[in-house]
Scaffold this motif. Structure first.
Motif, PDB file in Angstrom:
ATOM      1  N   THR A  32       0.777  -1.198  -0.247  1.00  0.00           N
ATOM      2  CA  THR A  32      -0.085  -0.001   0.177  1.00  0.00           C
ATOM      3  C   THR A  32       0.838   1.294  -0.302  1.00  0.00           C
ATOM      4  O   THR A  32       1.760   1.131   0.523  1.00  0.00           O
ATOM      5  N   ALA A  33       0.386   2.500  -0.244  1.00  0.00           N
ATOM      6  CA  ALA A  33       0.861   3.432  -0.458  1.00  0.00           C
ATOM      7  C   ALA A  33      -0.719   4.967  -0.193  1.00  0.00           C
ATOM      8  O   ALA A  33      -1.239   4.946  -0.980  1.00  0.00           O
ATOM      9  N   THR A  34      -0.247   5.419   1.102  1.00  0.00           N
ATOM     10  CA  THR A  34      -1.564   6.708   1.154  1.00  0.00           C
ATOM     11  C   THR A  34      -1.384   7.497   0.861  1.00  0.00           C
ATOM     12  O   THR A  34      -2.304   7.976  -0.080  1.00  0.00           O
ATOM     13  N   LYS A  35      -0.317   7.690  -0.455  1.00  0.00           N
ATOM     14  CA  LYS A  35      -0.431   8.998  -1.192  1.00  0.00           C
ATOM     15  C   LYS A  35      -0.679   9.357  -2.556  1.00  0.00           C
ATOM     16  O   LYS A  35      -0.318   9.175  -3.365  1.00  0.00           O
ATOM     17  N   CYS A  36      -1.351   7.011  -2.845  1.00  0.00           N
ATOM     18  CA  CYS A  36      -0.710   7.000  -4.353  1.00  0.00           C
ATOM     19  C   CYS A  36      -2.255   7.252  -4.390  1.00  0.00           C
ATOM     20  O   CYS A  36      -3.068   7.289  -4.286  1.00  0.00           O
ATOM     21  N   GLY A  37      -2.850   6.774  -6.554  1.00  0.00           N
ATOM     22  CA  GLY A  37      -3.519   7.503  -6.670  1.00  0.00           C
ATOM     23  C   GLY A  37      -4.177   6.250  -6.645  1.00  0.00           C
ATOM     24  O   GLY A  37      -6.010   6.085  -6.640  1.00  0.00           O
ATOM     25  N   PHE A  38      -4.517   5.212  -6.916  1.00  0.00           N
ATOM     26  CA  PHE A  38      -5.091   3.713  -6.211  1.00  0.00           C
ATOM     27  C   PHE A  38      -5.084   4.223  -4.236  1.00  0.00           C
ATOM     28  O   PHE A  38      -5.362   2.971  -4.173  1.00  0.00           O
ATOM     29  N   ALA A  39      -4.817   4.333  -3.537  1.00  0.00           N
ATOM     30  CA  ALA A  39      -4.966   4.706  -2.185  1.00  0.00           C
ATOM     31  C   ALA A  39      -6.872   4.632  -1.834  1.00  0.00           C
ATOM     32  O   ALA A  39      -7.210   4.040  -1.072  1.00  0.00           O
ATOM     33  N   PRO A  40      -8.037   4.668  -2.658  1.00  0.00           N
ATOM     34  CA  PRO A  40      -9.049   4.865  -2.411  1.00  0.00           C
ATOM     35  C   PRO A  40      -9.788   3.354  -2.858  1.00  0.00           C
ATOM     36  O   PRO A  40     -10.337   2.669  -2.058  1.00  0.00           O
ATOM     37  N   GLN A  41      -8.241   2.321  -3.030  1.00  0.00           N
ATOM     38  CA  GLN A  41      -8.574   1.311  -3.152  1.00  0.00           C
ATOM     39  C   GLN A  41      -9.168   0.081  -1.103  1.00  0.00           C
ATOM     40  O   GLN A  41      -9.553  -0.325  -1.303  1.00  0.00           O
ATOM     41  N   PHE A  42      -8.637   1.590  -0.665  1.00  0.00           N
ATOM     42  CA  PHE A  42      -7.930   0.950   1.210  1.00  0.00           C
ATOM     43  C   PHE A  42      -9.646   0.844   1.337  1.00  0.00           C
ATOM     44  O   PHE A  42     -10.355  -0.170   2.309  1.00  0.00           O
ATOM     45  N   GLU A  43     -10.569   1.898   0.633  1.00  0.00           N
ATOM     46  CA  GLU A  43     -12.284   1.654   0.977  1.00  0.00           C
ATOM     47  C   GLU A  43     -12.701   0.496   0.785  1.00  0.00           C
ATOM     48  O   GLU A  43     -13.297   0.043   1.035  1.00  0.00           O
ATOM     49  N   GLN A  44     -12.408  -0.026  -0.483  1.00  0.00           N
ATOM     50  CA  GLN A  44     -12.684  -1.276  -0.863  1.00  0.00           C
ATOM     51  C   GLN A  44     -11.956  -1.865  -0.581  1.00  0.00           C
ATOM     52  O   GLN A  44     -13.123  -3.578  -0.069  1.00  0.00           O
ATOM     53  N   LEU A  45     -11.063  -2.355  -0.251  1.00  0.00           N
ATOM     54  CA  LEU A  45     -10.416  -3.540   0.327  1.00  0.00           C
ATOM     55  C   LEU A  45     -11.216  -3.820   2.050  1.00  0.00           C
ATOM     56  O   LEU A  45     -11.218  -4.911   2.472  1.00  0.00           O
TER      57      LEU A  45
END
Length: 163
Positions: A32-45
């Motif tokens: 993971t990386a909190t400043k990545c453009g994919f960070a919204p995947q945290f919510e989905q995970l």
């Protein structure tokens, strides 16, 4: 290749534990990386974790700054995941997913499920699904939305453990 369950992981607070604690449970491991453009995947995970945790699914987040999109350390990253995305699954200390300093867990995962670039993690939010026996590993690309993993998750949950 070594035994998955012989490997260890270190939580954000510095507690190291054997992955054998999850024997018999399907596990999603994600860098993971909190400043990545994919960070919204945290919510989905987190939504997957909430939906399938009672059935045995484990999700483990491993911050990595190899792509220069993470906070200073694993504790800061974990706190950002909790406060920004509502993450309740275990978060770990920052680690390397590529290169000479690759963490043994990610070396094992990359050998078990090479990607398009071989034994390299291409970017943040590469996701690995390990079966109940710590054997079969399915790799999902960073751009793969976590909900697209549902068929594989449900199949892993439906399969009995052999040990």
């Amino acid at each position: 290749m070594s035994d998955f369950y012989a490997l260890t992981a270190t939580l954000e607070d510095g507690t190291t534990y054997p992955l054998s604690r999850y024997r018999g449970r399907p596990i999603i491991i994600v860098n993971t990386a909190t400043k990545c453009g994919f960070a919204p995947q945290f919510e989905q995970l987190q939504a997957l974790y909430a939906k399938y945790q009672a059935q045995g699914l484990v999700i483990l987040g491993f911050p990595s700054d190899q792509f220069h999109q993470e906070l200073a350390n694993g504790a800061e990253a974990a706190e950002a995941c909790r406060t920004t995305w509502g993450v309740t699954f275990p978060m770990h200390q920052m680690l390397a997913v590529n290169g000479e300093q690759t963490d043994p867990l990610f070396a094992w995962l990359k050998a078990a499920a090479p990607g398009a670039l071989g034994q390299t993690v291409k970017w943040n939010f590469t996701k690995f699904l390990v079966d109940r026996d710590g054997q079969t590993v399915t790799r999902f690309a960073p751009k793969t939305a976590p909900e697209k993993m549902i068929p594989a998750i449900e199949a892993a949950l439906a399969a009995p453990a052999s040990h």
